[in-house]
Design a protein around this motif. Structure first.
Motif, PDB file in Angstrom:
ATOM      1  N   PRO A  10      84.904  -0.783 103.970  1.00 25.83           N
ATOM      2  CA  PRO A  10      84.641   0.615 104.331  1.00 25.83           C
ATOM      3  C   PRO A  10      85.894   1.491 104.222  1.00 25.83           C
ATOM      4  O   PRO A  10      87.019   0.989 104.159  1.00 25.83           O
ATOM      5  N   ASP A  11      85.672   2.789 104.186  1.00 21.82           N
ATOM      6  CA  ASP A  11      86.726   3.801 104.220  1.00 21.82           C
ATOM      7  C   ASP A  11      86.426   4.754 105.372  1.00 21.82           C
ATOM      8  O   ASP A  11      85.281   4.883 105.802  1.00 21.82           O
ATOM      9  N   ASP A  12      87.459   5.427 105.825  1.00 18.35           N
ATOM     10  CA  ASP A  12      87.295   6.421 106.898  1.00 18.35           C
ATOM     11  C   ASP A  12      87.641   7.791 106.320  1.00 18.35           C
ATOM     12  O   ASP A  12      88.800   8.052 105.997  1.00 18.35           O
ATOM     13  N   TRP A  13      86.638   8.654 106.224  1.00 18.04           N
ATOM     14  CA  TRP A  13      86.829   9.932 105.537  1.00 18.04           C
ATOM     15  C   TRP A  13      87.288  11.050 106.461  1.00 18.04           C
ATOM     16  O   TRP A  13      87.244  12.232 106.085  1.00 18.04           O
ATOM     17  N   HIS A  14      87.795  10.682 107.654  1.00 23.53           N
ATOM     18  CA  HIS A  14      88.387  11.678 108.566  1.00 23.53           C
ATOM     19  C   HIS A  14      89.150  10.924 109.648  1.00 23.53           C
ATOM     20  O   HIS A  14      88.545  10.342 110.554  1.00 23.53           O
ATOM     21  N   LEU A  15      90.473  10.949 109.570  1.00 22.31           N
ATOM     22  CA  LEU A  15      91.277  10.136 110.486  1.00 22.31           C
ATOM     23  C   LEU A  15      92.547  10.873 110.891  1.00 22.31           C
ATOM     24  O   LEU A  15      93.222  11.482 110.059  1.00 22.31           O
ATOM     25  N   HIS A  16      92.886  10.754 112.180  1.00 21.67           N
ATOM     26  CA  HIS A  16      94.167  11.266 112.693  1.00 21.67           C
ATOM     27  C   HIS A  16      95.107  10.088 112.931  1.00 21.67           C
ATOM     28  O   HIS A  16      94.789   9.202 113.725  1.00 21.67           O
ATOM     29  N   LEU A  17      96.236  10.102 112.253  1.00 24.37           N
ATOM     30  CA  LEU A  17      97.222   9.027 112.425  1.00 24.37           C
ATOM     31  C   LEU A  17      98.452   9.472 113.197  1.00 24.37           C
ATOM     32  O   LEU A  17      99.254   8.634 113.597  1.00 24.37           O
ATOM     33  N   ARG A  18      98.636  10.824 113.341  1.00 25.00           N
ATOM     34  CA  ARG A  18      99.842  11.351 114.009  1.00 25.00           C
ATOM     35  C   ARG A  18     101.104  10.915 113.262  1.00 25.00           C
ATOM     36  O   ARG A  18     101.084  10.668 112.077  1.00 25.00           O
ATOM     37  N   ASP A  19     102.193  10.727 114.005  1.00 21.41           N
ATOM     38  CA  ASP A  19     103.498  10.471 113.395  1.00 21.41           C
ATOM     39  C   ASP A  19     104.311   9.604 114.364  1.00 21.41           C
ATOM     40  O   ASP A  19     103.879   9.364 115.500  1.00 21.41           O
ATOM     41  N   GLY A  20     105.449   9.115 113.912  1.00 19.58           N
ATOM     42  CA  GLY A  20     106.395   8.430 114.793  1.00 19.58           C
ATOM     43  C   GLY A  20     105.788   7.214 115.479  1.00 19.58           C
ATOM     44  O   GLY A  20     105.088   6.406 114.869  1.00 19.58           O
ATOM     45  N   ALA A  21     106.056   7.090 116.782  1.00 18.83           N
ATOM     46  CA  ALA A  21     105.626   5.903 117.539  1.00 18.83           C
ATOM     47  C   ALA A  21     104.104   5.777 117.551  1.00 18.83           C
ATOM     48  O   ALA A  21     103.564   4.673 117.447  1.00 18.83           O
ATOM     49  N   MET A  22     103.410   6.910 117.655  1.00 16.62           N
ATOM     50  CA  MET A  22     101.937   6.851 117.669  1.00 16.62           C
ATOM     51  C   MET A  22     101.411   6.347 116.328  1.00 16.62           C
ATOM     52  O   MET A  22     100.533   5.474 116.282  1.00 16.62           O
ATOM     53  N   LEU A  23     101.948   6.855 115.241  1.00 17.88           N
ATOM     54  CA  LEU A  23     101.548   6.391 113.902  1.00 17.88           C
ATOM     55  C   LEU A  23     101.730   4.878 113.797  1.00 17.88           C
ATOM     56  O   LEU A  23     100.817   4.166 113.340  1.00 17.88           O
ATOM     57  N   ARG A  24     102.889   4.389 114.206  1.00 20.37           N
ATOM     58  CA  ARG A  24     103.155   2.953 114.071  1.00 20.37           C
ATOM     59  C   ARG A  24     102.166   2.119 114.888  1.00 20.37           C
ATOM     60  O   ARG A  24     101.778   1.025 114.482  1.00 20.37           O
ATOM     61  N   PHE A  34      89.728  -0.894 107.256  1.00 19.67           N
ATOM     62  CA  PHE A  34      89.399   0.136 106.259  1.00 19.67           C
ATOM     63  C   PHE A  34      90.352   0.078 105.069  1.00 19.67           C
ATOM     64  O   PHE A  34      91.538  -0.226 105.235  1.00 19.67           O
ATOM     65  N   GLY A  35      89.815   0.403 103.898  1.00 22.48           N
ATOM     66  CA  GLY A  35      90.640   0.383 102.689  1.00 22.48           C
ATOM     67  C   GLY A  35      91.409   1.672 102.472  1.00 22.48           C
ATOM     68  O   GLY A  35      92.531   1.666 101.967  1.00 22.48           O
ATOM     69  N   ARG A  36      90.747   2.793 102.797  1.00 21.01           N
ATOM     70  CA  ARG A  36      91.361   4.107 102.594  1.00 21.01           C
ATOM     71  C   ARG A  36      90.940   5.003 103.746  1.00 21.01           C
ATOM     72  O   ARG A  36      89.935   4.735 104.409  1.00 21.01           O
ATOM     73  N   ALA A  37      91.696   6.083 103.935  1.00 17.50           N
ATOM     74  CA  ALA A  37      91.258   7.098 104.896  1.00 17.50           C
ATOM     75  C   ALA A  37      91.799   8.449 104.470  1.00 17.50           C
ATOM     76  O   ALA A  37      92.919   8.551 103.943  1.00 17.50           O
ATOM     77  N   ILE A  38      90.984   9.462 104.714  1.00 16.28           N
ATOM     78  CA  ILE A  38      91.437  10.851 104.559  1.00 16.28           C
ATOM     79  C   ILE A  38      92.250  11.190 105.807  1.00 16.28           C
ATOM     80  O   ILE A  38      91.733  11.115 106.935  1.00 16.28           O
ATOM     81  N   ILE A  39      93.516  11.522 105.588  1.00 17.31           N
ATOM     82  CA  ILE A  39      94.450  11.694 106.703  1.00 17.31           C
ATOM     83  C   ILE A  39      94.544  13.171 107.086  1.00 17.31           C
ATOM     84  O   ILE A  39      94.915  14.021 106.268  1.00 17.31           O
ATOM     85  N   MET A  40      94.222  13.446 108.332  1.00 23.10           N
ATOM     86  CA  MET A  40      94.257  14.832 108.812  1.00 23.10           C
ATOM     87  C   MET A  40      95.699  15.338 108.893  1.00 23.10           C
ATOM     88  O   MET A  40      96.610  14.594 109.286  1.00 23.10           O
ATOM     89  N   PRO A  41      95.891  16.634 108.554  1.00 20.16           N
ATOM     90  CA  PRO A  41      97.243  17.194 108.450  1.00 20.16           C
ATOM     91  C   PRO A  41      97.677  17.972 109.687  1.00 20.16           C
ATOM     92  O   PRO A  41      98.654  18.731 109.610  1.00 20.16           O
TER      93      PRO A  41
END
Ligand code: DOR
Ligand code: ZN
Length: 344
Positions: A10-24, A34-41
């Motif tokens: 599956p892929d996720d076509w709407h995802l929030h990854l944030r940045d820094g420690a949260m991203l990691r 998931f194989g791919r995700a659309i990353i929210m800006p």
């Protein structure tokens, strides 16, 4: 009784990854399944230019677990100052897959979004010309519009006029929450798609407010009445090409959720596939889970589905109630019923 289910990855076509420690901390939760995700800006500051998106993509790739082949699909945050030439170049180089429209003030980190839609017309026309999709947070922000009506009013006042005045613009109605949005999506051609989150298939507004306030169920657009949840379930499980998974998994630390003015967002990356299997099984639609999670999204975005697969098995999943991050714990969405499927 079905005891395993194998679907394309599956892929996720709407995802929030944030940045820094949260991203990691949160990226491995998505990359595991998931194989791919659309990353929210919607970072602070937002990812507006191609150069910012390239730098953010590099930070995501650097945070991936060793050996992961997860691919982040980058987006730009549309502002009234966005430069059509920069958007075009970022698309031409293969860097970005979509542009995100936040009405100013609609949600988390949306202050740089759009107030005057005439000002973004040149960018939208450029996008229509090059086939670059616009992902839309579909809520008006007017103080006099009831929060439960903001999506339906947005469709009438903003979305439909934009579509009429920009023929050929590919649009994704993000995280739809109402039968109005389902009906609108069905009334349009194949240049309109709609993502549906995991949590909006599970909760209605009573889950947030009845018997005590539940901050972890608060997200935007806010969950609506039960009849709307049922319309979303019918749409997601229908297999129709226009509906696909966008989890809107949106991590906030518990400290930021449990405030007098808490943040909006449900963190579902960890258990989305278990929850979806349960939902589709309950609705006698397990055979259509692959379309919703793995096939319809790539088709809309003009990408091939994965050759690799994901297998779900009928066993109780084992995951923590919270993900720990260097910023503090993030609570995983609790569907409120026992889960019986897990990723093998
Ligand atoms: O609940 C939400 N959280 N809705 C959004 O639109 C943004 C997101 C976030 O970034 O936290
Ligand atoms: Zn979102």
């Amino acid at each position: 009784m079905t005891s395993t289910l194998t679907i394309r990855r599956p892929d996720d076509w709407h995802l929030h990854l944030r940045d820094g420690a949260m991203l990691r901390a949160v990226l491995p939760e998505t990359a595991r399944h998931f194989g791919r995700a659309i990353i929210m800006p919607n970072l602070v500051p937002p990812v507006v230019t191609g150069a910012q998106a390239a730098a953010y993509r590099d930070r995501i790739l650097a945070a991936l677990p060793e050996g992961s082949d997860f691919t982040p699909l980058m987006t730009l945050y549309l502002t009234e100052d966005s430069d059509p030439a920069d958007v075009e170049a970022a698309h031409a180089s293969g860097l970005i897959r979509a542009v995100k429209l936040y009405p100013a003030g609609a949600t988390t980190n949306s202050a740089s979004g759009v107030t005057n839609f005439d000002k973004v017309r040149p960018v939208l026309e450029k996008m229509a010309g090059i086939g670059l999709p616009l992902c839309v947070h579909g809520e008006v922000t007017d103080a006099d519009i009831d929060i439960f009506d903001r999506e339906a009013v947005f469709i009438d006042r903003i979305l439909d006029p934009i579509r009429r005045s920009t023929p050929g613009l590919r649009v994704v109605m993000e995280h739809i929450t109402t039968s109005d949005a389902v009906d609108y999506a069905r009334s349009q051609g194949s240049d309109l798609g709609a993502t549906i989150t995991t949590h909006h298939l599970v909760i209605n507004r009573n889950h947030i407010l009845a018997g005590g306030i539940k901050p972890h169920y608060y997200c935007l657009p806010v969950a609506k009445r039960e009849e709307h949840r049922l319309a979303l379930r019918a749409a997601a499980t229908s297999g129709e090409a226009r509906f696909f998974l966008g989890t809107d998994s949106a991590p906030h630390t518990d400290a930021n959720k449990l405030l007098p003015c808490g943040c909006a967002g449900c963190f579902t990356a960890t258990n989305t596939m278990s929850i979806l299997a349960q939902v589709f099984e309950e609705d006698s639609a397990l055979g259509r889970l692959e379309r919703f999670a793995s096939l319809n999204g790539p088709a809309f975005y003009g990408l091939p589905p994965h050759d690799s697969t994901l297998t779900l098995e009928k066993k109780t999943p084992d995951y923590p109630a919270q993900i720990s991050t260097d910023d503090g714990p993030v609570t995983v969405f609790d569907p409120g019923f026992p889960l019986t499927w897990r990723v093998a």
